[in-house]
Design a protein around this motif. Structure first.
Motif, PDB file in Angstrom:
ATOM      1  N   LYS A  80     112.909   6.139  25.378  1.00 55.90           N
ATOM      2  CA  LYS A  80     113.315   6.519  23.983  1.00 55.90           C
ATOM      3  C   LYS A  80     114.812   6.557  23.843  1.00 55.90           C
ATOM      4  CE  LYS A  80     113.107   9.718  20.368  1.00 55.90           C
ATOM      5  NZ  LYS A  80     112.627  11.250  19.850  1.00 55.90           N
ATOM      6  N   GLU A  81     115.480   7.269  24.863  1.00 55.24           N
ATOM      7  CA  GLU A  81     116.981   7.296  25.059  1.00 55.24           C
ATOM      8  C   GLU A  81     117.540   5.901  25.194  1.00 55.24           C
ATOM      9  OE1 GLU A  81     120.527   9.086  27.417  1.00 55.24           O
ATOM     10  OE2 GLU A  81     118.498  10.279  27.153  1.00 55.24           O
ATOM     11  N   ARG A  83     116.097   2.870  24.533  1.00 53.45           N
ATOM     12  CA  ARG A  83     115.912   2.101  23.364  1.00 53.45           C
ATOM     13  C   ARG A  83     116.966   2.496  22.238  1.00 53.45           C
ATOM     14  NH1 ARG A  83     112.478  -2.122  24.762  1.00 53.45           N
ATOM     15  NH2 ARG A  83     110.899  -1.361  25.963  1.00 53.45           N
ATOM     16  N   GLU A  84     117.379   3.615  22.181  1.00 53.75           N
ATOM     17  CA  GLU A  84     118.361   3.999  21.356  1.00 53.75           C
ATOM     18  C   GLU A  84     119.743   3.548  21.463  1.00 53.75           C
ATOM     19  OE1 GLU A  84     118.121   8.136  21.071  1.00 53.75           O
ATOM     20  OE2 GLU A  84     116.327   8.338  20.229  1.00 53.75           O
ATOM     21  N   GLU A  87     119.810  -0.218  20.583  1.00 51.14           N
ATOM     22  CA  GLU A  87     120.154  -0.488  19.263  1.00 51.14           C
ATOM     23  C   GLU A  87     121.585  -0.388  18.958  1.00 51.14           C
ATOM     24  OE1 GLU A  87     117.774  -1.938  17.141  1.00 51.14           O
ATOM     25  OE2 GLU A  87     116.469  -2.152  18.790  1.00 51.14           O
ATOM     26  N   GLU A  88     121.991   0.657  19.314  1.00 53.84           N
ATOM     27  CA  GLU A  88     123.510   0.853  19.177  1.00 53.84           C
ATOM     28  C   GLU A  88     124.178  -0.319  19.640  1.00 53.84           C
ATOM     29  OE1 GLU A  88     124.991   4.714  20.543  1.00 53.84           O
ATOM     30  OE2 GLU A  88     123.283   5.806  19.725  1.00 53.84           O
TER      31      GLU A  88
END
Length: 95
Positions: A80-81, A83-84, A87-88
């Motif tokens: 999850k981290e 992927r975030e 995206e950033e």
């Protein structure tokens, strides 16, 4: 020099180790599959970002990524981290 008693003592320790009960299942096999799937290896993270796996390790040391260590000391990264962060980084390149 008394070598023979030393060798006998080593042999007794070795035999005692062989008689200890062995684990029938590995503790990591009992981990929930969802939890295991949510962690990525450094190589998987590096593939997503198109960088070298050593770069991913440097990011973790710099605090960009959270590192989870397995029982064997191997680094894993929460999906999850990752992927975030991906995206950033994509939004920064577009802007």
């Amino acid at each position: 020099m008394q070598i023979l008693p030393v060798l006998r003592a080593r042999r007794r320790r070795h035999d005692a180790r062989l008689q200890r009960p062995r684990m029938t299942s590995h503790p990591l096999k009992e981990v929930d599959t969802l939890e295991a799937e949510s962690l990525l290896t450094p190589t998987e993270v590096a593939t997503l970002f198109r960088v070298d796996p050593r770069t991913v390790t440097r990011w973790a040391r710099a605090g960009k990524l959270t590192t989870v260590r397995t029982v064997g000391g191997v680094r894993r990264y929460p999906e999850k981290e990752v992927r975030e962060l991906l995206e950033e980084s994509r939004s920064e390149r577009i802007a």
